[in-house]
Design an enzyme around this catalytic site. Structure first.
Site, mmCIF file in Angstrom:
data_model
loop_
_atom_site.group_PDB
_atom_site.id
_atom_site.type_symbol
_atom_site.label_atom_id
_atom_site.label_comp_id
_atom_site.label_asym_id
_atom_site.label_seq_id
_atom_site.Cartn_x
_atom_site.Cartn_y
_atom_site.Cartn_z
ATOM 1 N N PRO A 1 0.829 -1.224 -0.033
ATOM 2 C CA PRO A 1 0.035 -0.156 0.123
ATOM 3 C C PRO A 1 0.754 1.179 -0.124
ATOM 4 C CG PRO A 1 -0.559 -1.480 1.734
ATOM 5 C CD PRO A 1 0.492 -2.025 1.169
ATOM 6 N N GLU B 1 0.058 -8.210 8.581
ATOM 7 C CA GLU B 1 0.351 -6.708 8.463
ATOM 8 C C GLU B 1 1.246 -6.063 7.691
ATOM 9 O OE1 GLU B 1 -1.947 -4.765 10.488
ATOM 10 O OE2 GLU B 1 -2.800 -6.605 10.336
ATOM 11 N N ARG C 1 0.446 -7.899 -21.432
ATOM 12 C CA ARG C 1 -0.127 -7.647 -22.676
ATOM 13 C C ARG C 1 0.581 -6.509 -23.638
ATOM 14 N NH1 ARG C 1 -3.627 -4.066 -22.818
ATOM 15 N NH2 ARG C 1 -5.318 -5.138 -23.885
ATOM 16 N N ASP D 1 -5.357 1.614 -26.716
ATOM 17 C CA ASP D 1 -5.920 1.457 -25.207
ATOM 18 C C ASP D 1 -6.129 2.967 -24.642
ATOM 19 O OD1 ASP D 1 -6.104 -1.401 -25.495
ATOM 20 O OD2 ASP D 1 -4.508 -1.823 -24.104
HETATM 21 C C1 JD8 Z 1 0.303 -6.045 0.372
HETATM 22 C C2 JD8 Z 1 -0.161 -7.283 3.475
HETATM 23 C C3 JD8 Z 1 -2.598 -6.226 4.183
HETATM 24 C C4 JD8 Z 1 -1.373 -3.947 4.875
HETATM 25 C C5 JD8 Z 1 -3.170 -3.869 7.089
HETATM 26 C C6 JD8 Z 1 -4.432 -5.382 5.990
HETATM 27 C C7 JD8 Z 1 -1.076 -3.228 -2.915
HETATM 28 N N1 JD8 Z 1 -3.037 -1.207 -3.418
HETATM 29 C C8 JD8 Z 1 -3.155 -2.040 -2.197
HETATM 30 N N2 JD8 Z 1 -3.897 -2.427 -1.160
HETATM 31 N N3 JD8 Z 1 -3.459 -3.171 -0.508
HETATM 32 C C9 JD8 Z 1 -2.322 -3.693 -0.876
HETATM 33 C C10 JD8 Z 1 -1.391 -4.742 -0.031
HETATM 34 C C11 JD8 Z 1 -2.050 -5.049 1.337
HETATM 35 C C12 JD8 Z 1 -1.180 -5.901 1.877
HETATM 36 C C13 JD8 Z 1 -0.201 -6.447 1.498
HETATM 37 C C14 JD8 Z 1 -0.487 -5.011 -0.412
HETATM 38 C C15 JD8 Z 1 0.365 -7.257 2.573
HETATM 39 N N4 JD8 Z 1 -1.384 -6.395 3.299
HETATM 40 C C16 JD8 Z 1 -2.115 -5.057 5.151
HETATM 41 C C17 JD8 Z 1 -1.119 -3.080 5.908
HETATM 42 C C18 JD8 Z 1 -2.295 -2.760 6.617
HETATM 43 N N5 JD8 Z 1 -3.519 -4.529 5.652
HETATM 44 C C19 JD8 Z 1 -2.211 -2.896 -2.188
HETATM 45 N N6 JD8 Z 1 -0.088 -3.424 -3.709
#
Ligand code: JD8
Length: 242
Positions: free
Chosen positions: A88, A115, A153, A168
């Protein structure tokens, strides 16, 4: 291109990679996708991949050792291979990022869970961190699938001759025009006359206007960056008036 994916859930990738364009690209040898279970890189009796966060708090954190070992086992001795963590906190994924990644002969993608992963993975292993958008997923797997599909792609030979990745919408900078197929009338809703006219110049003009109108209505911020000529700019201004 060779793509290595490190994950605790390799089964999740089965249907997207065994369907449609991705399957065809793999079958034709244009890309190979290698899945690696991070759990296979543990050494303890219980195959431990996670542990409690230092400092306390909810949930578990992925341990660094199996992730480092998995990357080191797939990474070549030489050559520039992006080691990408889906997270994230990553830079926003876009068509431009997909184009950039499509130029490499290899990619390594790391999918976290719980996490997240120990910060030393971010700081000392990963070379690029990507997020597919500002919403919460439970792990990096679906994000990795999105990245793989968008990148593959773009590889030469993956799309048939009928479709060009240059057409696209996010490449052209405009949303796409409306598409219709048969029947010409469905439940009292007719296909626009111009599309039945056989006048290809008029059809092209109508589609282009529709693309601009739609972009103005739904994603006006895209128009600022779109590569529009004088006449197109004037059309935008006229549409904005009405
Ligand atoms: C990797 C764990 C979940 C993240 C607590 C629940 C990408 N665009 C995106 N949204 N979320 C992710 C993503 C979420 C992930 C992981 C990617 C590993 N989580 C955790 C921290 C807070 N949650 C993502 N790319």
């Amino acid at each position: 291109m060779r793509i290595d994916i490190l994950t605790l859930f390799p089964e999740m990738f089965q249907s997207p990679f065994s369907t449609s364009i991705l399957k065809r690209a793999i079958d034709r040898g244009l890309v190979s996708v290698n899945l690696h279970n991070i759990r296979d890189y543990t050494h303890d009796k219980h195959h431990t991949v996670d542990d409690y966060p230092y400092g306390g708090g909810a949930g578990m954190v992925l341990k660094p050792e199996p992730i480092f070992e998995a990357v080191e086992s797939v990474k070549p001795e030489s050559g520039e291979v992006p080691i990408i963590l889906l997270s994230p906190q990553g830079r926003p994924f876009s068509q431009q990022v997909a184009q950039e990644l499509s130029k490499y002969s290899r990619l390594i993608l790391i999918c976290g869970r719980y996490e997240g992963v120990d910060e030393r993975v971010h700081s000392h292993l990963v070379t690029d961190e990507i997020s597919i958008g500002d919403y919460v997923l439970s792990g990096g797997e679906l994000a990795a699938m999105v990245v793989v599909e968008a990148v593959v792609r773009l590889l030469p030979g993956v799309l048939g001759s009928e479709a060009s990745p240059l057409d696209d919408s996010h490449v052209a900078g405009l949303l796409e025009y409306p598409q219709y197929t048969r029947p010409a009338v469905f439940r009292d809703w007719s296909v626009p006359e111009v599309l039945l006219s056989g006048n290809h110049a008029q059809i092209a003009k109508w589609r282009h206007e529709q693309a601009i109108l739609r972009t103005l209505e739904r994603r006006p911020e895209l128009l600022d960056k779109a590569n529009l000529g004088l006449e197109e700019r004037q059309l935008v201004d006229r549409l904005k008036q009405s």
